[in-house]
Design a protein around this motif. Structure first.
Motif, PDB file in Angstrom:
ATOM      1  N   PRO A 106       0.861  -1.192   0.000  1.00  0.00           N
ATOM      2  CA  PRO A 106       0.000   0.000   0.000  1.00  0.00           C
ATOM      3  C   PRO A 106       0.894   1.237   0.000  1.00  0.00           C
ATOM      4  O   PRO A 106       1.936   1.256   0.656  1.00  0.00           O
ATOM      5  N   LEU A 107       0.526   2.274  -0.752  1.00  0.00           N
ATOM      6  CA  LEU A 107       1.287   3.530  -0.715  1.00  0.00           C
ATOM      7  C   LEU A 107       1.080   4.162   0.657  1.00  0.00           C
ATOM      8  O   LEU A 107      -0.052   4.427   1.055  1.00  0.00           O
ATOM      9  N   TRP A 134       2.319   7.355   2.998  1.00  0.00           N
ATOM     10  CA  TRP A 134       3.027   8.641   3.035  1.00  0.00           C
ATOM     11  C   TRP A 134       3.858   8.843   1.767  1.00  0.00           C
ATOM     12  O   TRP A 134       5.039   9.170   1.844  1.00  0.00           O
ATOM     13  N   PHE A 135       3.239   8.601   0.641  1.00  0.00           N
ATOM     14  CA  PHE A 135       3.888   8.798  -0.672  1.00  0.00           C
ATOM     15  C   PHE A 135       5.108   7.900  -0.849  1.00  0.00           C
ATOM     16  O   PHE A 135       6.022   8.223  -1.613  1.00  0.00           O
ATOM     17  N   THR A 177      -1.402  -0.266  -4.045  1.00  0.00           N
ATOM     18  CA  THR A 177      -2.744   0.288  -3.863  1.00  0.00           C
ATOM     19  C   THR A 177      -2.598   1.667  -3.223  1.00  0.00           C
ATOM     20  O   THR A 177      -1.590   1.956  -2.577  1.00  0.00           O
ATOM     21  N   THR A 178      -3.604   2.504  -3.424  1.00  0.00           N
ATOM     22  CA  THR A 178      -3.591   3.841  -2.817  1.00  0.00           C
ATOM     23  C   THR A 178      -4.896   4.061  -2.054  1.00  0.00           C
ATOM     24  O   THR A 178      -5.863   3.309  -2.221  1.00  0.00           O
ATOM     25  N   GLY A 203      -6.085   7.419  -2.239  1.00  0.00           N
ATOM     26  CA  GLY A 203      -6.642   8.448  -3.120  1.00  0.00           C
ATOM     27  C   GLY A 203      -7.037   7.888  -4.480  1.00  0.00           C
ATOM     28  O   GLY A 203      -6.544   6.852  -4.908  1.00  0.00           O
ATOM     29  N   TYR A 262      -4.019  11.663  -8.706  1.00  0.00           N
ATOM     30  CA  TYR A 262      -2.589  11.340  -8.865  1.00  0.00           C
ATOM     31  C   TYR A 262      -2.075  11.654 -10.268  1.00  0.00           C
ATOM     32  O   TYR A 262      -1.438  10.828 -10.899  1.00  0.00           O
ATOM     33  N   PRO A 293      -8.890   0.931  -3.481  1.00  0.00           N
ATOM     34  CA  PRO A 293      -9.646  -0.323  -3.398  1.00  0.00           C
ATOM     35  C   PRO A 293     -10.709  -0.297  -2.293  1.00  0.00           C
ATOM     36  O   PRO A 293     -11.720  -0.992  -2.386  1.00  0.00           O
ATOM     37  N   VAL A 294     -10.465   0.518  -1.290  1.00  0.00           N
ATOM     38  CA  VAL A 294     -11.401   0.578  -0.152  1.00  0.00           C
ATOM     39  C   VAL A 294     -12.798   1.004  -0.609  1.00  0.00           C
ATOM     40  O   VAL A 294     -13.809   0.592  -0.030  1.00  0.00           O
ATOM     41  N   ASP A 308     -17.583  -4.934  -4.953  1.00  0.00           N
ATOM     42  CA  ASP A 308     -17.003  -6.253  -5.180  1.00  0.00           C
ATOM     43  C   ASP A 308     -16.780  -6.536  -6.671  1.00  0.00           C
ATOM     44  O   ASP A 308     -15.757  -7.093  -7.062  1.00  0.00           O
TER      45      ASP A 308
HETATM   46  C1  LIG Z   1       0.221   4.895   7.442  1.00  0.00           C
HETATM   47  C2  LIG Z   1      -0.606   5.100   6.212  1.00  0.00           C
HETATM   48  C3  LIG Z   1      -0.177   6.002   5.257  1.00  0.00           C
HETATM   49  C4  LIG Z   1      -0.911   6.153   4.067  1.00  0.00           C
HETATM   50  N1  LIG Z   1      -0.446   7.037   3.125  1.00  0.00           N
HETATM   51  C5  LIG Z   1      -1.134   7.168   1.960  1.00  0.00           C
HETATM   52  C6  LIG Z   1      -0.665   8.039   0.924  1.00  0.00           C
HETATM   53  O1  LIG Z   1       0.397   8.682   1.028  1.00  0.00           O
HETATM   54  N2  LIG Z   1      -1.397   8.142  -0.204  1.00  0.00           N
HETATM   55  C7  LIG Z   1      -2.557   7.429  -0.389  1.00  0.00           C
HETATM   56  O2  LIG Z   1      -3.189   7.542  -1.449  1.00  0.00           O
HETATM   57  N3  LIG Z   1      -3.010   6.599   0.555  1.00  0.00           N
HETATM   58  C8  LIG Z   1      -2.332   6.438   1.723  1.00  0.00           C
HETATM   59  N4  LIG Z   1      -2.786   5.564   2.670  1.00  0.00           N
HETATM   60  C9  LIG Z   1      -3.944   4.689   2.329  1.00  0.00           C
HETATM   61  C10 LIG Z   1      -3.460   3.346   1.817  1.00  0.00           C
HETATM   62  O3  LIG Z   1      -2.651   3.476   0.668  1.00  0.00           O
HETATM   63  C11 LIG Z   1      -4.641   2.437   1.475  1.00  0.00           C
HETATM   64  O4  LIG Z   1      -5.393   2.261   2.656  1.00  0.00           O
HETATM   65  C12 LIG Z   1      -4.186   1.099   0.968  1.00  0.00           C
HETATM   66  O5  LIG Z   1      -3.476   1.233  -0.249  1.00  0.00           O
HETATM   67  C13 LIG Z   1      -5.373   0.190   0.744  1.00  0.00           C
HETATM   68  O6  LIG Z   1      -4.870  -1.062   0.403  1.00  0.00           O
HETATM   69  P1  LIG Z   1      -4.896  -2.286   1.447  1.00  0.00           P
HETATM   70  O7  LIG Z   1      -4.236  -3.415   0.793  1.00  0.00           O
HETATM   71  O8  LIG Z   1      -4.397  -1.836   2.768  1.00  0.00           O
HETATM   72  O9  LIG Z   1      -6.431  -2.510   1.449  1.00  0.00           O
HETATM   73  P2  LIG Z   1      -7.415  -3.137   2.559  1.00  0.00           P
HETATM   74  O10 LIG Z   1      -7.890  -2.022   3.430  1.00  0.00           O
HETATM   75  O11 LIG Z   1      -6.765  -4.350   3.154  1.00  0.00           O
HETATM   76  O12 LIG Z   1      -8.546  -3.608   1.600  1.00  0.00           O
HETATM   77  C14 LIG Z   1      -9.302  -2.684   0.836  1.00  0.00           C
HETATM   78  C15 LIG Z   1     -10.666  -3.225   0.646  1.00  0.00           C
HETATM   79  O13 LIG Z   1     -10.572  -4.384  -0.154  1.00  0.00           O
HETATM   80  C16 LIG Z   1     -11.169  -5.488   0.534  1.00  0.00           C
HETATM   81  N5  LIG Z   1     -10.355  -6.657   0.216  1.00  0.00           N
HETATM   82  C17 LIG Z   1      -9.083  -6.886   0.624  1.00  0.00           C
HETATM   83  N6  LIG Z   1      -8.632  -8.045   0.117  1.00  0.00           N
HETATM   84  C18 LIG Z   1      -9.661  -8.541  -0.626  1.00  0.00           C
HETATM   85  C19 LIG Z   1      -9.810  -9.702  -1.425  1.00  0.00           C
HETATM   86  N7  LIG Z   1      -8.807 -10.617  -1.535  1.00  0.00           N
HETATM   87  N8  LIG Z   1     -10.964  -9.884  -2.086  1.00  0.00           N
HETATM   88  C20 LIG Z   1     -11.966  -8.995  -1.996  1.00  0.00           C
HETATM   89  N9  LIG Z   1     -11.875  -7.863  -1.236  1.00  0.00           N
HETATM   90  C21 LIG Z   1     -10.743  -7.633  -0.577  1.00  0.00           C
HETATM   91  C22 LIG Z   1     -11.156  -5.140   1.989  1.00  0.00           C
HETATM   92  O14 LIG Z   1     -12.231  -5.726   2.652  1.00  0.00           O
HETATM   93  C23 LIG Z   1     -11.307  -3.631   1.955  1.00  0.00           C
HETATM   94  O15 LIG Z   1     -12.645  -3.197   1.886  1.00  0.00           O
HETATM   95  C24 LIG Z   1      -2.097   5.397   3.862  1.00  0.00           C
HETATM   96  C25 LIG Z   1      -2.532   4.514   4.847  1.00  0.00           C
HETATM   97  C26 LIG Z   1      -1.796   4.354   6.009  1.00  0.00           C
HETATM   98  C27 LIG Z   1      -2.293   3.390   7.049  1.00  0.00           C
END
Ligand SMILES: Cc1cc2nc3c(=O)[nH]c(=O)nc-3n(C[C@H](O)[C@H](O)[C@H](O)COP(=O)(O)OP(=O)(O)OC[C@H]3O[C@@H](n4cnc5c(N)ncnc54)[C@H](O)[C@@H]3O)c2cc1C
Length: 181
Positions: free
Chosen positions: A58-59, A61-62, A103-104, A106, A111, A148-149, A153
């Motif tokens: 996951p991205l 903090w950039f 993944t992001t 935003g 972007y 993706p959040v 589905d």
């Molecule tokens: C410390 C921190 C810093 C961040 N900085 C940035 C930033 O600089 N820029 C930015 O854009 N974002 C930022 N974010 C957000 C972050 O990039 C996203 O929350 C992340 O990319 C989402 O991906 P994930 O894998 O964590 O998704 P998850 O939250 O694990 O999943 C996303 C969604 O998909 C569902 N899902 C997961 N796996 C599956 C599967 N196999 N099948 C079906 N559904 C599924 C989950 O239920 C959920 O609803 C930051 C977040 C944090 C915690």
């Protein structure tokens, strides 16, 4: 994996200078004396074996999440993975390819250059240029799943199927221009 992301003397089984710790000097010595700790040696061997290295993250903090950043700090060791004239096109891992799969939070519309967050390719350049190309990898176009959040589905299934399709033919892809500074 519970990978330890923090560098220190525990990176090594050998010691070049016991009085003052300089990581890169110890890395060069460990390269000569086969002195990398088990966890680092195992990761370097994985890279040496692979044709294509994919970082899924996951991205944050950039940039990379801290553990992946720490993995780079410890595993991309001077002497073994870069150094001297073994950099960029002449790098240790020349002939191998790398792909960022991220993944992001935003959306894609944010972007872009001049957009709310800015150009994703500029954001990824320190990773694609300063890490991957630095040690010799050719870089493929990043696989970016925006927000993706917020996906339903069906959208999630669609992007995963698109990625699966891409991976089937990835050996035919040509490298991506990551841009230079
Ligand atoms: C410390 C921190 C810093 C961040 N900085 C940035 C930033 O600089 N820029 C930015 O854009 N974002 C930022 N974010 C957000 C972050 O990039 C996203 O929350 C992340 O990319 C989402 O991906 P994930 O894998 O964590 O998704 P998850 O939250 O694990 O999943 C996303 C969604 O998909 C569902 N899902 C997961 N796996 C599956 C599967 N196999 N099948 C079906 N559904 C599924 C989950 O239920 C959920 O609803 C930051 C977040 C944090 C915690």
């Amino acid at each position: 994996m519970d990978f330890n992301a923090i560098s220190g003397r525990h990176n090594f089984t050998t010691v070049k200078d016991p009085s003052y710790f300089r990581q890169q000097m110890e890395e060069v010595y460990a390269t000569e004396a086969d002195g990398f700790a088990h966890d680092i040696a195992g990761e370097i061997e994985k890279i040496e074996r692979c044709d294509l290295m994919i970082w899924q993250f996951p991205l944050w903090w950039f940039g990379l999440p801290g553990i992946l950043e720490g993995w780079v700090d410890r595993v991309f060791a001077m002497g073994r993975t870069y150094g001297g004239d073994k950099l960029y096109g002449n790098g240790v891992f020349a002939g191998k390819r790398a792909l960022l799969s991220l993944t992001t939070g935003g959306p894609a519309t944010a972007y872009v250059k001049g957009g709310f967050q800015g150009d994703i390719h500029a954001i990824l350049r320190p990773i694609q240029r300063g890490m991957l190309q630095f040690v010799g990898f050719e870089v493929l176009a990043p696989q970016i799943i925006y927000g993706p959040v917020r996906m339903h589905d069906s959208q999630r299934k669609e992007v995963l199927a698109g990625y699966a399709e891409r991976l089937k033919n990835i050996s035919n892809e040509t490298p991506f221009d990551v841009g230079i500074y």
